[in-house]
Design an enzyme around this catalytic site. Structure first.
Site, PDB file in Angstrom:
ATOM      1  N   PHE A 252     -40.161   6.508 -15.946  1.00  0.00           N
ATOM      2  CA  PHE A 252     -38.934   5.742 -16.199  1.00  0.00           C
ATOM      3  C   PHE A 252     -38.953   4.337 -15.605  1.00  0.00           C
ATOM      4  O   PHE A 252     -37.906   3.744 -15.384  1.00  0.00           O
ATOM      5  CB  PHE A 252     -37.687   6.532 -15.748  1.00  0.00           C
ATOM      6  CG  PHE A 252     -37.319   7.594 -16.740  1.00  0.00           C
ATOM      7  CD1 PHE A 252     -38.124   8.715 -16.894  1.00  0.00           C
ATOM      8  CD2 PHE A 252     -36.215   7.467 -17.551  1.00  0.00           C
ATOM      9  CE1 PHE A 252     -37.836   9.679 -17.845  1.00  0.00           C
ATOM     10  CE2 PHE A 252     -35.913   8.433 -18.513  1.00  0.00           C
ATOM     11  CZ  PHE A 252     -36.724   9.537 -18.653  1.00  0.00           C
ATOM     12  N   CYS A 263     -26.783  10.652 -23.498  1.00  0.00           N
ATOM     13  CA  CYS A 263     -26.534  10.990 -22.090  1.00  0.00           C
ATOM     14  C   CYS A 263     -26.462   9.795 -21.142  1.00  0.00           C
ATOM     15  O   CYS A 263     -25.434   9.604 -20.494  1.00  0.00           O
ATOM     16  CB  CYS A 263     -27.590  11.969 -21.603  1.00  0.00           C
ATOM     17  SG  CYS A 263     -27.430  13.576 -22.405  1.00  0.00           S
TER      18      CYS A 263
HETATM   19  P1  NAD Z   1     -23.774  18.093 -29.339  1.00  0.00           P
HETATM   20  O1  NAD Z   1     -22.702  17.139 -29.696  1.00  0.00           O
HETATM   21  O2  NAD Z   1     -25.091  18.013 -30.005  1.00  0.00           O
HETATM   22  O3  NAD Z   1     -23.235  19.588 -29.555  1.00  0.00           O
HETATM   23  C1  NAD Z   1     -21.990  20.033 -29.162  1.00  0.00           C
HETATM   24  C2  NAD Z   1     -21.630  21.239 -30.031  1.00  0.00           C
HETATM   25  O4  NAD Z   1     -20.412  21.802 -29.548  1.00  0.00           O
HETATM   26  C3  NAD Z   1     -21.399  20.912 -31.496  1.00  0.00           C
HETATM   27  O5  NAD Z   1     -22.185  21.758 -32.292  1.00  0.00           O
HETATM   28  C4  NAD Z   1     -19.914  21.160 -31.707  1.00  0.00           C
HETATM   29  O6  NAD Z   1     -19.598  21.585 -33.001  1.00  0.00           O
HETATM   30  C5  NAD Z   1     -19.661  22.227 -30.684  1.00  0.00           C
HETATM   31  N1  NAD Z   1     -18.255  22.374 -30.276  1.00  0.00           N
HETATM   32  C6  NAD Z   1     -17.342  21.419 -30.005  1.00  0.00           C
HETATM   33  N2  NAD Z   1     -16.175  21.992 -29.652  1.00  0.00           N
HETATM   34  C7  NAD Z   1     -16.343  23.333 -29.719  1.00  0.00           C
HETATM   35  C8  NAD Z   1     -15.525  24.453 -29.451  1.00  0.00           C
HETATM   36  N3  NAD Z   1     -14.271  24.331 -29.050  1.00  0.00           N
HETATM   37  N4  NAD Z   1     -16.058  25.669 -29.605  1.00  0.00           N
HETATM   38  C9  NAD Z   1     -17.340  25.826 -30.016  1.00  0.00           C
HETATM   39  N5  NAD Z   1     -18.174  24.801 -30.255  1.00  0.00           N
HETATM   40  C10 NAD Z   1     -17.678  23.573 -30.118  1.00  0.00           C
HETATM   41  O7  NAD Z   1     -23.925  17.977 -27.783  1.00  0.00           O
HETATM   42  P2  NAD Z   1     -25.269  18.113 -26.893  1.00  0.00           P
HETATM   43  O8  NAD Z   1     -26.107  16.913 -27.077  1.00  0.00           O
HETATM   44  O9  NAD Z   1     -25.830  19.472 -27.070  1.00  0.00           O
HETATM   45  O10 NAD Z   1     -24.635  18.015 -25.422  1.00  0.00           O
HETATM   46  C11 NAD Z   1     -23.796  19.033 -24.921  1.00  0.00           C
HETATM   47  C12 NAD Z   1     -23.530  18.735 -23.457  1.00  0.00           C
HETATM   48  O11 NAD Z   1     -24.769  18.784 -22.731  1.00  0.00           O
HETATM   49  C13 NAD Z   1     -22.954  17.358 -23.170  1.00  0.00           C
HETATM   50  O12 NAD Z   1     -22.104  17.453 -22.082  1.00  0.00           O
HETATM   51  C14 NAD Z   1     -24.168  16.529 -22.818  1.00  0.00           C
HETATM   52  O13 NAD Z   1     -23.844  15.446 -21.983  1.00  0.00           O
HETATM   53  C15 NAD Z   1     -25.009  17.546 -22.072  1.00  0.00           C
HETATM   54  N6  NAD Z   1     -26.447  17.283 -22.109  1.00  0.00           N
HETATM   55  C16 NAD Z   1     -27.032  16.839 -23.258  1.00  0.00           C
HETATM   56  C17 NAD Z   1     -28.407  16.626 -23.283  1.00  0.00           C
HETATM   57  C18 NAD Z   1     -29.074  16.091 -24.518  1.00  0.00           C
HETATM   58  O14 NAD Z   1     -30.218  15.656 -24.417  1.00  0.00           O
HETATM   59  N7  NAD Z   1     -28.414  16.110 -25.684  1.00  0.00           N
HETATM   60  C19 NAD Z   1     -29.176  16.873 -22.137  1.00  0.00           C
HETATM   61  C20 NAD Z   1     -28.554  17.365 -21.001  1.00  0.00           C
HETATM   62  C21 NAD Z   1     -27.179  17.564 -20.997  1.00  0.00           C
END
Ligand code: NAD
Length: 434
Positions: A252, A263
């Site tokens: 990084f 993120c």
């Molecule tokens: P995303 O937006 O890809 O997925 C979220 C999912 O949650 C969606 O499929 C949505 O339809 C679903 N959802 C929303 N409300 C809902 C409900 N009430 N009931 C059921 N499902 C519901 O998000 P992501 O990228 O997977 O990230 C999720 C979390 O993890 C976030 O807080 C993010 O900051 C964290 N995170 C993400 C990553 C990454 O690389 N994407 C890495 C580490 C942490």
């Protein structure tokens, strides 16, 4: 010991986490999402988005994986992992509405006296766990008797998510009660990596601190790159040597066009907002974002100097996703980059192997003004200059002969063979601090 896990939210984190639990631990996993399309995809053994290796993992473990939009099925679980989105609010604070909506959705089905652990895997600011616990207690549930609570932040990287989830550097679990700790230890018993068991607030804070530090390293490298670029010094050589100090890790510290993704930008903003809420000044974190915001413009200025202005020129932008091996365009630096190039009066042709549609949908203001090239070849052939935004493998394989005579190439990710390109008479190669 195989357990019954529900995963609420089938995005990058939920889908990968659930598949990993089945693969590594043999747990039976129920995916729950509010979007039927995503559920249907998982049922058919396919990922609802592009992530290398995830289709294979989902289809291989199909007998242990189930997917539904019906929240009542969470009744059977030993633990319910909340993996929903936590996007930024317009003021930069963290929008927790999906988390509380998910809690509301499962609540009717966890009031039967059976002990289940509610685990927040979404990235949520410190004190969120306490608020979730309070919400459950308001419904008459007793912590440690009717439910347990854990914060279990996720550290996977999109594009490498399957590998990271199968082989984590560490697992962090903050538990609100003893019974929860026992359940979480059982859930993760098949993983051999370091496991940190701590309290809920500390676990929440670890995640924000980790992302803020990584983002800071990138912006630090980018700021140093600006000076290196004027001095004719290669910032990568500088960082290679700096990182030989055992106190510094080389990861990084790669300069380029800045960080994007779902993120880092949002988590740094979320952390700044926590400082503000507590009236604690923070200058460093705001600077991390400032450097990141202006880095694409710094790149555009280098391109302008090399091309003698951008007006009425055609610039080919290669790569739209925020990084390679994903079609995710959230906060991609390609957006400010293309916006800036267009504002200079240039025509922009873009190529991305996967993310063009997502980009045009997510950024219609810019999407309407760009030309989508059918192939990398087309983008190169129709442009006066090329900017490499995303280091896709097919881009890394390009040689000077792949480009047109006299073409200017701004390598925004150091994707190309720098020595070969700098020594080439055919093209003008410029980096961002190298
Ligand atoms: P995303 O937006 O890809 O997925 C979220 C999912 O949650 C969606 O499929 C949505 O339809 C679903 N959802 C929303 N409300 C809902 C409900 N009430 N009931 C059921 N499902 C519901 O998000 P992501 O990228 O997977 O990230 C999720 C979390 O993890 C976030 O807080 C993010 O900051 C964290 N995170 C993400 C990553 C990454 O690389 N994407 C890495 C580490 C942490």
């Amino acid at each position: 010991m195989a357990m019954k896990i529900s995963v609420v939210g089938t995005g990058y984190v939920g889908a990968v986490t659930g598949a990993t639990f089945a693969e590594v631990c043999g747990h039976s996993v129920l995916f729950v999402d509010v979007i039927k399309d995503k559920v249907d995809k998982i049922r058919s053994g396919k990922a609802p988005f592009y992530e290398p290796g995830l289709d294979e993992l989902l289809s291989k473990n199909r007998d242990k994986l189930h997917a539904t939009t019906d929240f009542s099925e969470v009744r059977d679980s030993d633990a319910i992992f909340l993996c929903v989105g936590t996007p930024p609010s317009p003021d930069g604070s963290v929008d927790l509405s999906q988390v509380f909506s998910a809690v509301g959705c499962i609540l009717p089905y966890i009031q039967d006296g059976k002990f289940r652990v509610i685990v927040t895997k979404s990235t949520v600011p410190p004190t969120t766990g306490e608020k979730v616990i309070k919400r459950l207690e308001q419904k008459g549930l007793v912590l440690g008797r009717d439910f347990g609570y854990a914060s279990n932040p996720e550290f996977l990287r999109e594009g490498n998510a399957v590998h990271d989830s199968l082989h984590p550097d560490r697992i962090v679990v903050g538990c609100a009660d003893k019974k929860t700790e026992d359940v979480m230890k059982k859930i993760y018993s098949s993983f051999q990596c370091t496991k940190i068991f701590t309290d809920v607030r500390t676990a929440e804070m670890i995640k924000y601190t980790a992302n803020a530090l990584l983002a800071t390293k990138i912006s630090f490298a980018n700021e140093i790159a600006r000076l290196c670029s004027r001095l004719g010094v290669d910032v990568y050589h500088v960082m290679d040597a700096v990182a030989l100090d055992h106190r510094v890790n080389r990861e990084f510290l790669n300069a380029g066009l800045g960080f994007g993704g779902s993120c880092f930008p949002k988590d740094v903003k979320g952390l700044i907002s926590l400082f503000e809420n507590m009236n604690i000044p923070t200058n460093l974190l705001s600077s991390v974002l400032d450097v990141n915001e202006s880095q694409p413009l710094f790149g555009i200025n280098i391109l302008k100097e090399s091309l003698g202005g951008l007006s009425r020129r055609t610039v080919g932008v290669i790569g739209l996703s925020f990084k390679e091996n994903t079609d995710d365009v959230r906060e991609t630096r390609a957006y400010p980059l293309i916006k800036g190039i267009l504002s200079e009066g240039a025509r922009v042709v873009v190529y991305d192997p996967l993310a063009s549609e997502n980009f045009v949908n997510e950024y219609p203001d810019v999407g309407q003004k760009i030309v989508l090239a059918k192939s990398l070849r087309d983008a190169i052939d129709s442009s006066d200059a090329i900017v490499i935004h995303t280091a896709w493998d097919e881009v890394k394989r390009l040689s000077p002969n792949s480009f047109k005579e006299g073409q200017v190439i701004l390598d925004g990710r150091r994707a190309l063979d720098v020595e070969k390109f700098k020594n080439s008479d055919k093209v003008t190669y410029v980096g961002i601090g190298w």
